[in-house]
Design a protein around this motif. Structure first.
Motif, PDB file in Angstrom:
ATOM      1  N   THR A 172       0.844  -1.195   0.000  1.00 25.34           N
ATOM      2  CA  THR A 172       0.000   0.000   0.000  1.00 25.34           C
ATOM      3  C   THR A 172       0.881   1.247   0.000  1.00 25.34           C
ATOM      4  N   ILE A 173       0.654   2.102  -0.993  1.00 27.33           N
ATOM      5  CA  ILE A 173       1.359   3.390  -1.102  1.00 27.33           C
ATOM      6  C   ILE A 173       0.292   4.469  -1.074  1.00 27.33           C
ATOM      7  N   GLY A 174       0.165   5.172   0.041  1.00 23.30           N
ATOM      8  CA  GLY A 174      -0.941   6.119   0.178  1.00 23.30           C
ATOM      9  C   GLY A 174      -2.253   5.354   0.104  1.00 23.30           C
ATOM     10  N   LYS A 175      -3.117   5.758  -0.835  1.00 19.31           N
ATOM     11  CA  LYS A 175      -4.387   5.052  -1.039  1.00 19.31           C
ATOM     12  C   LYS A 175      -4.325   4.107  -2.232  1.00 19.31           C
ATOM     13  N   THR A 176      -3.138   3.897  -2.764  1.00 12.48           N
ATOM     14  CA  THR A 176      -2.957   2.988  -3.891  1.00 12.48           C
ATOM     15  C   THR A 176      -2.494   1.627  -3.392  1.00 12.48           C
ATOM     16  N   LYS A 177      -3.216   0.598  -3.816  1.00 13.44           N
ATOM     17  CA  LYS A 177      -2.854  -0.769  -3.470  1.00 13.44           C
ATOM     18  C   LYS A 177      -2.116  -1.378  -4.662  1.00 13.44           C
ATOM     19  N   VAL A 178      -0.950  -1.950  -4.415  1.00 12.42           N
ATOM     20  CA  VAL A 178      -0.148  -2.556  -5.476  1.00 12.42           C
ATOM     21  C   VAL A 178      -0.115  -4.064  -5.256  1.00 12.42           C
ATOM     22  N   LYS A 179      -0.698  -4.794  -6.209  1.00 11.39           N
ATOM     23  CA  LYS A 179      -0.666  -6.254  -6.149  1.00 11.39           C
ATOM     24  C   LYS A 179       0.509  -6.761  -6.975  1.00 11.39           C
ATOM     25  N   VAL A 180       1.282  -7.639  -6.394  1.00 13.28           N
ATOM     26  CA  VAL A 180       2.411  -8.240  -7.093  1.00 13.28           C
ATOM     27  C   VAL A 180       1.925  -9.552  -7.710  1.00 13.28           C
ATOM     28  N   LEU A 181       2.105  -9.677  -9.020  1.00  9.18           N
ATOM     29  CA  LEU A 181       1.591 -10.828  -9.767  1.00  9.18           C
ATOM     30  C   LEU A 181       2.726 -11.567 -10.466  1.00  9.18           C
ATOM     31  N   GLU A 182       2.436 -12.754 -10.934  1.00  6.99           N
ATOM     32  CA  GLU A 182       3.442 -13.537 -11.643  1.00  6.99           C
ATOM     33  C   GLU A 182       3.921 -12.805 -12.892  1.00  6.99           C
ATOM     34  N   GLY A 183       5.215 -12.898 -13.155  1.00  5.29           N
ATOM     35  CA  GLY A 183       5.789 -12.392 -14.395  1.00  5.29           C
ATOM     36  C   GLY A 183       5.984 -13.540 -15.378  1.00  5.29           C
ATOM     37  N   PHE A 184       5.966 -13.208 -16.670  1.00  3.17           N
ATOM     38  CA  PHE A 184       6.099 -14.231 -17.715  1.00  3.17           C
ATOM     39  C   PHE A 184       7.233 -13.881 -18.673  1.00  3.17           C
ATOM     40  N   ASP A 185       8.351 -13.472 -18.109  1.00  2.00           N
ATOM     41  CA  ASP A 185       9.488 -13.007 -18.909  1.00  2.00           C
ATOM     42  C   ASP A 185      10.468 -14.154 -19.123  1.00  2.00           C
ATOM     43  N   ARG A 186      10.204 -14.970 -20.135  1.00  2.19           N
ATOM     44  CA  ARG A 186      11.069 -16.133 -20.366  1.00  2.19           C
ATOM     45  C   ARG A 186      12.464 -15.722 -20.820  1.00  2.19           C
ATOM     46  N   THR A 187      12.608 -14.506 -21.370  1.00  2.00           N
ATOM     47  CA  THR A 187      13.941 -14.022 -21.702  1.00  2.00           C
ATOM     48  C   THR A 187      14.788 -13.888 -20.439  1.00  2.00           C
ATOM     49  N   ALA A 188      14.165 -13.430 -19.355  1.00  2.00           N
ATOM     50  CA  ALA A 188      14.904 -13.288 -18.096  1.00  2.00           C
ATOM     51  C   ALA A 188      15.378 -14.632 -17.569  1.00  2.00           C
ATOM     52  N   LEU A 189      14.645 -15.677 -17.874  1.00  2.85           N
ATOM     53  CA  LEU A 189      15.042 -17.001 -17.388  1.00  2.85           C
ATOM     54  C   LEU A 189      16.370 -17.462 -17.968  1.00  2.85           C
ATOM     55  N   VAL A 190      16.695 -16.978 -19.175  1.00  2.00           N
ATOM     56  CA  VAL A 190      17.953 -17.410 -19.780  1.00  2.00           C
ATOM     57  C   VAL A 190      19.062 -16.383 -19.584  1.00  2.00           C
ATOM     58  N   THR A 191      18.826 -15.412 -18.698  1.00  2.00           N
ATOM     59  CA  THR A 191      19.869 -14.467 -18.326  1.00  2.00           C
ATOM     60  C   THR A 191      20.746 -15.128 -17.266  1.00  2.00           C
ATOM     61  N   GLU A 192      21.998 -15.294 -17.585  1.00  2.00           N
ATOM     62  CA  GLU A 192      22.908 -15.969 -16.639  1.00  2.00           C
ATOM     63  C   GLU A 192      24.322 -15.466 -16.864  1.00  2.00           C
ATOM     64  N   ASP A 193      24.909 -14.934 -15.818  1.00  2.00           N
ATOM     65  CA  ASP A 193      26.251 -14.369 -15.930  1.00  2.00           C
ATOM     66  C   ASP A 193      27.357 -15.364 -15.632  1.00  2.00           C
ATOM     67  N   ASP A 194      27.010 -16.565 -15.266  1.00  2.00           N
ATOM     68  CA  ASP A 194      28.010 -17.579 -14.961  1.00  2.00           C
ATOM     69  C   ASP A 194      28.247 -18.429 -16.203  1.00  2.00           C
ATOM     70  N   PRO A 195      29.372 -18.234 -16.918  1.00  2.00           N
ATOM     71  CA  PRO A 195      29.606 -18.983 -18.156  1.00  2.00           C
ATOM     72  C   PRO A 195      29.587 -20.484 -17.957  1.00  2.00           C
ATOM     73  N   ASP A 196      30.009 -20.955 -16.775  1.00  3.03           N
ATOM     74  CA  ASP A 196      30.030 -22.391 -16.546  1.00  3.03           C
ATOM     75  C   ASP A 196      28.609 -22.958 -16.546  1.00  3.03           C
ATOM     76  N   VAL A 197      27.690 -22.230 -15.880  1.00  2.00           N
ATOM     77  CA  VAL A 197      26.294 -22.663 -15.853  1.00  2.00           C
ATOM     78  C   VAL A 197      25.707 -22.605 -17.253  1.00  2.00           C
ATOM     79  N   THR A 198      26.029 -21.517 -17.979  1.00  4.11           N
ATOM     80  CA  THR A 198      25.507 -21.349 -19.331  1.00  4.11           C
ATOM     81  C   THR A 198      25.947 -22.483 -20.241  1.00  4.11           C
ATOM     82  N   LEU A 199      27.213 -22.811 -20.198  1.00  2.74           N
ATOM     83  CA  LEU A 199      27.737 -23.841 -21.097  1.00  2.74           C
ATOM     84  C   LEU A 199      27.179 -25.220 -20.777  1.00  2.74           C
TER      85      LEU A 199
END
Length: 356
Positions: A172-199
């Motif tokens: 709740t921010i003031g009188k605004t209610k913010v609901k957090v919902l599932e994201g569907f960003d499959r591009t983010a799922l393949v974001t990985e900075d560890d080359p060993d994990v990536t390979l």
């Protein structure tokens, strides 16, 4: 004012006198806006960044990004582990040049009550915005999924200012209610900075730790922010469980071998699933290699509108422009004020030919 002596002009003076291109014009416009009861206003800051202002003068920033894309050809290659490299199986650099001017001065912002960031990618999670909000708005909290908060803290944002959110949470921010919902960003799922994990071809990411969607329930209507979500059947779940008035979707023309942005067809599917009244495409504006024509959405809507299960309208916005709900819900396109409302209201001393 810029120095008019060429001997005093430098690259640094040019940058300081030119950027951000809009100066504080939009900062002033937002500060001066008196939002009427029963409405909410928002301004498009580029990409999926918006400034939301309510009738109670609650100011919320979402995914405000003040960075840039490629500035040099470099060695012509993406780094191993880059999400686009993993998705497409190529290493040639993607030509993602920033296409939009900076319409707001981050270091002139004030009166921000909260900063919400949807996910970990740098065109949404921005160090400049974090620095400006931290310095100028000492009471503002920083809301984001677990990995976003970890990144903020690594930049120096005090831990006590960051709030980890996950699907199912309500803020709740003031009188605004913010609901957090599932994201569907499959591009983010393949974001990985560890080359060993990536390979090794692993996907260790938990979506809830790196990406979420938000529903902002204001006293003047509800805004659904889909961030960089790909199309998902789960939009129907969100539409069934929540009331959505306006929805923002990350639209774009996907390059060959990439599925990252929502297409025109799926923007309409998304709107139907959410049962929204207005669907607004965003994100297509910012990268030169993902640019798309939003009129394609309007054309397709006109072709299909009588067969759609739920009635809504697409709205074609402009970066830096204001949208107020419900005042603008029946409009289909934004146009900047063209000025000259008082033309010829005072004496004009320009001589005109008699035929004009």
């Amino acid at each position: 004012m810029a120095d008019k002596n060429i001997n005093n002009v430098t690259r640094e003076s040019w940058i300081l006198n030119t950027f951000p291109e809009w100066g504080t014009w939009l900062n002033e416009e937002i500060a001066d806006k008196q939002v009427k009861p029963g409405t909410f206003s928002m301004w498009w800051l580029g990409c999926t960044g918006i400034w939301l202002k309510t009738a109670e003068s609650t100011n919320i920033l979402v995914d405000m990004w003040c960075g840039t894309g490629k500035q040099s050809h470099g060695n012509g290659k993406m780094r191993i582990g880059h999400q686009m490299q993993r998705m497409s199986g190529v290493q040639a650099m993607q030509p993602n040049l920033r296409n939009q001017p900076f319409v707001i001065d981050p270091f002139a912002i004030k009166d921000v009550d909260a900063l919400f960031v949807s996910h970990i990618h740098s065109d949404h999670l921005d160090v400049n915005t974090a620095a400006a909000v931290n310095a100028n708005c000492p009471n503002a909290k920083f809301y984001g999924p677990k990995k976003v908060c970890e990144i903020w803290q690594s930049w120096g944002v005090p831990a006590e200012k960051t709030v980890v959110v996950k699907p199912g949470d309500v803020v709740t921010i003031g009188k605004t209610k913010v609901k957090v919902l599932e994201g569907f960003d499959r591009t983010a799922l393949v974001t990985e900075d560890d080359p060993d994990v990536t390979l090794k071809g692993k996907m260790p990411q938990d979506m809830n730790n790196i990406a979420v969607n938000y529903l902002f329930e204001t006293t003047g209507g509800n805004l659904y922010h889909a961030a960089d979500s790909h199309y998902s059947n789960m939009f129907a779940k969100h539409g069934n469980e929540n009331h959505v008035d306006v929805a923002l979707g990350a639209y774009g023309e996907n390059p060959r071998g990439i599925t990252d942005k929502v297409t025109s067809v799926d923007i309409l599917r998304m709107a139907e699933s959410l049962k929204t009244k207005v669907i607004i495409p965003v994100h297509y504006d910012i990268w030169t290699n993902f640019m798309a024509d939003p009129k394609e959405i309007t054309m397709l809507w006109n072709f299909k509108k009588d067969r759609l299960q739920y009635k809504f309208k697409p709205y074609i916005w402009q970066v830096g422009g204001e949208f107020t709900y419900p005042d603008d819900k029946d409009r289909m396109e934004f146009n900047f004020d063209r000025g000259f409302h008082d033309a010829f209201s005072i004496d004009n001393d320009t001589p005109f030919p008699s035929f004009l």
